[in-house]
Design a protein around this motif. Structure first.
Motif, mmCIF file in Angstrom:
data_model
loop_
_atom_site.group_PDB
_atom_site.id
_atom_site.type_symbol
_atom_site.label_atom_id
_atom_site.label_comp_id
_atom_site.label_asym_id
_atom_site.label_seq_id
_atom_site.Cartn_x
_atom_site.Cartn_y
_atom_site.Cartn_z
ATOM 1 N N VAL A 106 1.165 -1.454 -0.066
ATOM 2 C CA VAL A 106 0.040 -0.201 0.281
ATOM 3 C C VAL A 106 0.909 1.368 0.567
ATOM 4 O O VAL A 106 0.621 2.157 -0.701
ATOM 5 C CB VAL A 106 -1.145 -0.536 1.296
ATOM 6 C CG1 VAL A 106 -1.796 1.386 1.657
ATOM 7 C CG2 VAL A 106 -2.168 -1.408 0.690
ATOM 8 N N THR A 107 1.900 1.721 0.621
ATOM 9 C CA THR A 107 2.647 2.148 0.831
ATOM 10 C C THR A 107 3.263 3.040 -0.407
ATOM 11 O O THR A 107 3.211 4.152 -0.435
ATOM 12 C CB THR A 107 3.715 2.093 2.119
ATOM 13 O OG1 THR A 107 3.534 2.242 3.320
ATOM 14 C CG2 THR A 107 4.921 3.454 2.054
ATOM 15 N N ALA A 108 3.836 1.761 -1.139
ATOM 16 C CA ALA A 108 4.693 1.560 -2.195
ATOM 17 C C ALA A 108 3.671 2.135 -3.817
ATOM 18 O O ALA A 108 4.200 2.948 -3.813
ATOM 19 C CB ALA A 108 5.142 0.248 -2.737
ATOM 20 N N VAL A 122 2.093 7.874 4.547
ATOM 21 C CA VAL A 122 2.084 7.620 6.367
ATOM 22 C C VAL A 122 1.404 7.029 7.254
ATOM 23 O O VAL A 122 2.633 6.621 8.321
ATOM 24 C CB VAL A 122 2.699 9.330 6.206
ATOM 25 C CG1 VAL A 122 3.127 9.666 8.054
ATOM 26 C CG2 VAL A 122 3.626 9.533 5.358
ATOM 27 N N VAL A 123 -0.065 7.694 7.171
ATOM 28 C CA VAL A 123 -0.741 7.044 8.812
ATOM 29 C C VAL A 123 -0.814 5.165 8.620
ATOM 30 O O VAL A 123 -0.238 4.614 9.718
ATOM 31 C CB VAL A 123 -1.969 7.379 8.375
ATOM 32 C CG1 VAL A 123 -2.777 6.666 9.187
ATOM 33 C CG2 VAL A 123 -2.285 8.345 8.511
ATOM 34 N N THR A 124 -0.492 5.103 7.235
ATOM 35 C CA THR A 124 -0.412 3.700 7.070
ATOM 36 C C THR A 124 1.076 2.643 7.614
ATOM 37 O O THR A 124 0.968 1.801 8.244
ATOM 38 C CB THR A 124 -0.423 3.609 6.058
ATOM 39 O OG1 THR A 124 -2.066 3.197 5.668
ATOM 40 C CG2 THR A 124 -0.646 1.439 5.821
ATOM 41 N N SER A 125 1.891 3.054 7.386
ATOM 42 C CA SER A 125 3.024 3.132 7.956
ATOM 43 C C SER A 125 3.489 3.461 9.297
ATOM 44 O O SER A 125 4.266 2.246 9.660
ATOM 45 C CB SER A 125 4.295 4.382 7.604
ATOM 46 O OG SER A 125 3.846 3.961 5.702
ATOM 47 N N LEU A 126 2.921 4.030 9.947
ATOM 48 C CA LEU A 126 2.890 4.550 10.979
ATOM 49 C C LEU A 126 2.305 3.642 11.989
ATOM 50 O O LEU A 126 2.987 3.272 13.547
ATOM 51 C CB LEU A 126 2.822 5.698 11.929
ATOM 52 C CG LEU A 126 3.680 6.994 11.321
ATOM 53 C CD1 LEU A 126 3.276 7.982 11.287
ATOM 54 C CD2 LEU A 126 5.040 6.880 11.265
ATOM 55 N N THR A 127 0.959 3.136 11.626
ATOM 56 C CA THR A 127 0.123 2.094 12.398
ATOM 57 C C THR A 127 -0.182 1.095 12.035
ATOM 58 O O THR A 127 -0.589 0.094 12.703
ATOM 59 C CB THR A 127 -0.998 3.137 12.151
ATOM 60 O OG1 THR A 127 -1.731 3.146 10.359
ATOM 61 C CG2 THR A 127 -1.331 4.760 12.916
ATOM 62 N N HIS A 128 0.036 0.706 10.364
ATOM 63 C CA HIS A 128 0.303 -0.340 10.266
ATOM 64 C C HIS A 128 -1.437 -0.506 9.833
ATOM 65 O O HIS A 128 -1.638 -1.783 9.809
ATOM 66 C CB HIS A 128 0.766 -1.691 11.268
ATOM 67 C CG HIS A 128 2.254 -1.315 11.130
ATOM 68 N ND1 HIS A 128 3.439 -1.483 9.867
ATOM 69 C CD2 HIS A 128 3.456 -0.884 12.066
ATOM 70 C CE1 HIS A 128 4.661 -1.316 10.386
ATOM 71 N NE2 HIS A 128 4.700 -0.723 12.019
ATOM 72 N N ASP A 129 -1.929 -0.253 9.492
ATOM 73 C CA ASP A 129 -3.567 -0.450 9.534
ATOM 74 C C ASP A 129 -3.716 0.735 8.491
ATOM 75 O O ASP A 129 -4.091 1.747 8.275
ATOM 76 C CB ASP A 129 -3.804 0.122 10.883
ATOM 77 C CG ASP A 129 -5.481 -0.575 10.684
ATOM 78 O OD1 ASP A 129 -5.996 -1.161 9.641
ATOM 79 O OD2 ASP A 129 -6.340 -0.294 12.157
#
Length: 418
Positions: free
Chosen positions: A45-47, A381-388
């Motif tokens: 998702v991040t990529a 950013v939010v997905t990377s920080l929370t893994h959610d």
């Protein structure tokens, strides 16, 4: 409403480019996930979000300058053709087997070319129709784009799922062939516009070497003048700020839906078929939106669509867990995405000076693309920080609410001025 030849050919480009847009939001993320082995769902998702961010940022930086140059008489079709042909070549190039990172680079360059061509295409709208017909023509472009894009898309799906047994090719090879089908479709439905388009509005340009330098110099001074004109036009300024925020949610939901669904473990077949349904739902919905704008007002219908998108984001964040919920999400998106995009394009075209349409649409694209940068970057950013991933989707709801509030303010301004 019967279209003129110019209006019809303009609408046909939406049919052509929408095939690639649909491919990019459905099959391409799944293909990227398949060749990017070993990555976690959060990393995928991040990529993907980062790729969308880079593409949007580059377009946002380029378009005001190129748009201003394209406003000179006769230039618009040249810039449009250049980006369109580059996009077609890069679309076909994605069929070449390559590593995940190399594919992502080609994808980003193709997306830049596609979105750049669409900026010049949007700016053609004042040239091909009148203010009175603009809502209907713009909505028809999105509507026919949605339904027309399903034809090559169905061929692509049939190839992916039937190719291994019928043709003896593996699934990845069949998926690569979909880029060739889509590129050919895009080319075929663009030729009529290239042959018939005529720029009605444009700035007079000087000729010769010295004239070219003078035109370029005037481009940059003109951009400053346009910034000043936008800043002093309260209606235009408030709308562009509102657009900056609400289109963020629209673009992010569209670009991240398949990647988000795949990260939640939803079967790829369900994802693709649900997004196909989105196209069929979007066709009548966009037509209805164009007619409703004439009855209830363009701005009012935009406000309704943004309010609906707030609900869509909340649904995606809190309730999207299975294929059934993804189908519901796809239908809801289809009901509103075409309407809000088409009416935003036509409303903007009505409130800007026609002879500077490309320059203004360049700024329109800045607001739209930077919003896309902010939205996908926020998800990343939010997905990377929370893994959610769910929290990443939820984070863009704030931006939609801000856009909604600004639109309500704009509506109040117009009522006070009436």
């Amino acid at each position: 409403m019967k279209f003129t030849k110019m209006e019809r050919n303009w609408v046909m480009y939406d049919v052509g480019n929408s095939a690639l847009v649909l491919l990019n939001t459905s099959i391409v993320p799944i293909y990227f996930n398949a060749i990017n082995t070993g990555a976690s769902s959060a990393e995928l998702v991040t990529a993907w979000a980062n790729a969308q961010t880079v593409a949007s940022l580059i377009v946002a930086l380029l378009m005001p300058i190129l748009g201003s140059l394209a406003d000179y008489a006769g230039n618009k079709i040249k810039f449009f053709t250049g980006f369109f042909l580059t996009g077609v070549v890069l679309c076909l190039a994605q069929a070449i087997p390559m590593s995940a990172m190399a594919f992502l680079v080609v994808y980003v360059l193709c997306t830049i070319s596609l979105n750049s061509s669409m900026t010049f295409y949007d700016a053609m709208l004042p040239d091909v129709t009148t203010d009175e017909r603009m809502d209907r023509v713009s909505s028809s472009g999105f509507a026919w784009g949605y339904v027309g894009s399903t034809i090559p898309f169905i061929l692509c799906i049939a190839l992916i799922f039937g190719g291994p047994s019928i043709l003896g090719l593996d699934t990845l090879t069949c998926t690569r062939l979909t880029f060739i089908i889509t590129g050919a479709w895009w080319l075929a439905f663009t030729v009529p516009l290239l042959r018939t388009y005529q720029q009605r509005y444009g700035k007079e340009r000087e000729h010769g070497a010295q004239g070219v330098l003078h035109n370029i110099a005037k481009t940059f001074t003109g951009l400053l003048d346009t910034c000043c004109r936008i800043a002093h036009d309260r209606v235009l300024l408030v709308f562009m700020i509102a657009f900056f925020f609400y289109i963020d949610g629209v673009h992010t939901v569209i670009s991240m839906a398949t990647s988000y669904g795949a990260a939640l473990g939803i079967d790829s077949t369900q994802l693709v078929l649900a997004l196909l349904v989105t196209q069929f739902v979007a066709f009548p919905s966009a037509i209805i939106y164009g007619k409703a704008a004439g009855k209830f007002g363009t701005l009012r219908m935009i406000i309704v669509a943004v309010a609906a998108y707030v609900g869509i984001v909340l649904f995606a964040a809190f309730f999207l867990k299975s294929a059934t919920e993804f189908w519901i999400l796809a239908i809801l998106v289809g009901m509103f995405q075409g309407g809000v995009q088409a009416l935003s394009r036509s409303y903007f075209g009505k409130i800007i000076p026609k002879e500077h349409s490309n320059e203004y649409y360049g700024f329109f694209d800045i607001f739209g693309r930077y919003a896309s940068v902010m939205g996908t970057l926020l998800v990343s950013v939010v997905t990377s920080l929370t893994h959610d991933p769910s929290l990443g989707v939820l984070s863009i709801g704030i931006l939609l609410v801000v856009g909604f509030v600004m639109l309500v303010k704009l509506s109040s301004m117009q009522k006070a001025a009436a």
